[in-house]
Design a protein around this motif. Structure first.
Motif, PDB file in Angstrom:
ATOM      1  N   ILE A  15       4.322  -2.340   5.619  1.00  0.00           N
ATOM      2  CA  ILE A  15       4.295  -1.223   6.564  1.00  0.00           C
ATOM      3  C   ILE A  15       2.967  -1.213   7.351  1.00  0.00           C
ATOM      4  CG2 ILE A  15       4.336   1.319   6.730  1.00  0.00           C
ATOM      5  CD1 ILE A  15       7.019   0.326   5.817  1.00  0.00           C
ATOM      6  N   ASN A  16       1.872  -1.467   6.645  1.00  0.00           N
ATOM      7  CA  ASN A  16       0.527  -1.552   7.250  1.00  0.00           C
ATOM      8  C   ASN A  16       0.152  -0.401   8.187  1.00  0.00           C
ATOM      9  OD1 ASN A  16      -0.025  -3.949   5.946  1.00  0.00           O
ATOM     10  ND2 ASN A  16       0.768  -5.223   7.615  1.00  0.00           N
ATOM     11  N   PRO A  17       0.132   0.841   7.706  1.00  0.00           N
ATOM     12  CA  PRO A  17      -0.268   1.949   8.591  1.00  0.00           C
ATOM     13  C   PRO A  17      -1.763   1.882   8.912  1.00  0.00           C
ATOM     14  CG  PRO A  17       0.115   2.744   6.344  1.00  0.00           C
ATOM     15  CD  PRO A  17       0.440   1.291   6.340  1.00  0.00           C
ATOM     16  N   LYS A  18      -2.098   2.039  10.203  1.00  0.00           N
ATOM     17  CA  LYS A  18      -3.516   2.001  10.618  1.00  0.00           C
ATOM     18  C   LYS A  18      -3.892   3.409  11.080  1.00  0.00           C
ATOM     19  CE  LYS A  18      -6.235  -0.227  14.222  1.00  0.00           C
ATOM     20  NZ  LYS A  18      -5.974   0.509  15.456  1.00  0.00           N
ATOM     21  N   GLY A  22      -9.793  10.286  11.889  1.00  0.00           N
ATOM     22  CA  GLY A  22     -10.237  10.614  10.532  1.00  0.00           C
ATOM     23  C   GLY A  22      -9.371  11.677   9.886  1.00  0.00           C
ATOM     24  N   ALA A  23      -8.765  12.535  10.701  1.00  0.00           N
ATOM     25  CA  ALA A  23      -8.105  13.731  10.178  1.00  0.00           C
ATOM     26  C   ALA A  23      -6.629  13.554   9.881  1.00  0.00           C
ATOM     27  CB  ALA A  23      -8.255  14.868  11.197  1.00  0.00           C
ATOM     28  N   ILE A  24      -5.953  12.768  10.689  1.00  0.00           N
ATOM     29  CA  ILE A  24      -4.489  12.792  10.644  1.00  0.00           C
ATOM     30  C   ILE A  24      -3.943  11.641  11.484  1.00  0.00           C
ATOM     31  CG2 ILE A  24      -4.390  14.378  12.630  1.00  0.00           C
ATOM     32  CD1 ILE A  24      -1.977  15.709  11.472  1.00  0.00           C
ATOM     33  N   GLY A  25      -2.752  11.160  11.127  1.00  0.00           N
ATOM     34  CA  GLY A  25      -2.048  10.210  11.987  1.00  0.00           C
ATOM     35  C   GLY A  25      -2.290   8.758  11.631  1.00  0.00           C
ATOM     36  N   ALA A  26      -1.237   7.948  11.758  1.00  0.00           N
ATOM     37  CA  ALA A  26      -1.362   6.500  11.585  1.00  0.00           C
ATOM     38  C   ALA A  26      -0.355   5.815  12.496  1.00  0.00           C
ATOM     39  CB  ALA A  26      -1.116   6.101  10.133  1.00  0.00           C
ATOM     40  N   GLU A  27      -0.694   4.586  12.828  1.00  0.00           N
ATOM     41  CA  GLU A  27       0.151   3.786  13.717  1.00  0.00           C
ATOM     42  C   GLU A  27       0.688   2.590  12.937  1.00  0.00           C
ATOM     43  OE1 GLU A  27      -0.852   2.548  18.102  1.00  0.00           O
ATOM     44  OE2 GLU A  27      -1.890   1.217  16.701  1.00  0.00           O
ATOM     45  N   SER A  47       5.525   7.219   1.662  1.00  0.00           N
ATOM     46  CA  SER A  47       4.149   7.474   1.189  1.00  0.00           C
ATOM     47  C   SER A  47       3.197   7.576   2.375  1.00  0.00           C
ATOM     48  CB  SER A  47       3.637   6.342   0.298  1.00  0.00           C
ATOM     49  OG  SER A  47       4.449   6.236  -0.803  1.00  0.00           O
ATOM     50  N   ALA A  48       3.365   6.658   3.339  1.00  0.00           N
ATOM     51  CA  ALA A  48       2.496   6.687   4.525  1.00  0.00           C
ATOM     52  C   ALA A  48       2.709   7.984   5.290  1.00  0.00           C
ATOM     53  CB  ALA A  48       2.793   5.484   5.422  1.00  0.00           C
ATOM     54  N   PHE A  49       3.952   8.420   5.385  1.00  0.00           N
ATOM     55  CA  PHE A  49       4.269   9.661   6.111  1.00  0.00           C
ATOM     56  C   PHE A  49       3.621  10.871   5.431  1.00  0.00           C
ATOM     57  CE2 PHE A  49       7.291  13.236   6.857  1.00  0.00           C
ATOM     58  CZ  PHE A  49       7.057  13.383   8.218  1.00  0.00           C
ATOM     59  N   MET A  56       3.162   6.935  14.090  1.00  0.00           N
ATOM     60  CA  MET A  56       3.549   6.389  15.394  1.00  0.00           C
ATOM     61  C   MET A  56       4.049   4.965  15.163  1.00  0.00           C
ATOM     62  SD  MET A  56       4.031   6.238  18.481  1.00  0.00           S
ATOM     63  CE  MET A  56       3.400   7.362  19.698  1.00  0.00           C
ATOM     64  N   LEU A  57       5.333   4.739  15.387  1.00  0.00           N
ATOM     65  CA  LEU A  57       5.928   3.416  15.187  1.00  0.00           C
ATOM     66  C   LEU A  57       6.127   2.777  16.555  1.00  0.00           C
ATOM     67  CD1 LEU A  57       7.685   5.292  12.667  1.00  0.00           C
ATOM     68  CD2 LEU A  57       7.427   2.916  12.016  1.00  0.00           C
TER      69      LEU A  57
END
Ligand code: SIN
Length: 294
Positions: A15-18, A22-27, A47-49, A56-57
């Motif tokens: 999945i590799n969420p980036k 600092g606070a919230i969100g991953a791509e 888990s990432a969610f 953001m996909l």
């Protein structure tokens, strides 16, 4: 430690969420959501969610049917009573701002349908047409907003309940929601009146049903505190509304063609930035049913 599902599925795609801030969100890039996910992939995505709250996909190729199929992995559909869905998939709605639009959907700090007894759990939004620049969406982490309060303030807020009103005309330029939605082509046939709950009372300090974390459940649909007048509520409400918008709690998401964004309304607030006047912005949206806030 690996779960049983992961041990049995060695070919699971990473999945590799980036993180986006600092606070919230991953791509997440290089992950095709139209391909059915195995258990290990779904478990990693979930888990990432739960960790990042906003995912953001990038580079997705959904039809309305495959977008709906992916959305349904997250739960049952939340009925949205104000717009007519797509003809081919009525549970998928179009969020449309035409070049001449005078009003913009979601252009205020809110959590989706707070005025429902069971507000939306997850919202999924897929970019169809984007302006050349602008039209970003900003998110705020309401758990960090709660954590940042003093112990005294936390004690004072515990037990307070928020009175949310979806029919409050002040948020729609003096129009009712029906009138607001009836303009700009967002017509809806209100065939099921019973599903149009407009008022709900929820705990201000909400506990996430899956992570157990507390958040400040705030947004512009909160009209007052339960059992207090609007005037009595205003000073504290103003403080809390300003507090949740502090940049330290936020991330700002820039859209790209093929982007699909999903967020957890149980612990975040969002704001659609209407800075693309004169341009087309068209999105597809699905909302997933939530539970009674505790
Ligand atoms: C919404 O508030 O659900 C829409 C957000 C957006 O259009 O960016």
């Amino acid at each position: 430690m690996q779960t049983t599902a992961e041990r049995r599925e060695p070919d699971a795609r990473p999945i590799n969420p980036k993180p986006l801030a600092g606070a919230i969100g991953a791509e997440i890039r290089d992950f095709d959501c139209s391909v059915p996910m195995c258990n290990a992939e779904f478990s990693a995505m979930k888990s990432a969610f739960l960790e990042h709250k906003v995912l953001m996909l990038r580079d997705q190729e959904f039809t309305p049917a495959t977008f709906l199929k992916f959305s349904k992995l997250w739960g049952d559909i939340h009925f949205y009573p104000y717009m007519t869905g797509l003809e081919e998939e009525p549970e998928v709605f179009e969020i449309l701002a035409k070049p001449g639009a005078q009003q913009f959907f979601g252009n205020r700090w809110h959590s989706d349908q707070m005025y429902a007894a069971k507000p939306v759990k997850v919202t999924l939004l897929y970019a169809k047409d984007l302006p050349p620049v602008g039209g970003d969406t900003i998110f705020s982490n309401l758990e960090l907003a709660y954590d940042a309060l003093s112990d005294g303030m936390k004690t004072m807020l515990s037990g307070l309940r928020i009175y949310c009103d979806g029919a409050d005309k002040s948020r729609y330029g003096g129009k009712s929601r029906e009138e607001w939605y009836a303009t700009e082509g967002k017509e809806k046939t209100f065939e099921d009146e019973s599903k149009r709950s407009m008022i709900a009372v929820h705990p201000l300090v909400r506990t996430h049903p899956e992570t157990g974390r507390k958040c400040l459940f705030m947004g512009d649909q909160v009209q007052r505190f339960d059992c207090l007048t609007a005037e009595e509520s205003a000073p504290l409400l103003n403080f809390l509304m300003n507090h949740i918008q502090r940049p330290e709690f936020t991330c700002r998401v820039t859209w790209e063609p093929g982007s699909m964004l999903m967020w957890d309304n149980r612990c975040i607030c969002h704001y659609a930035v209407a800075d693309y006047v004169g341009q087309l912005r068209r999105m597809h949206r699905v909302t997933i049913a939530g539970d009674t806030p505790i």
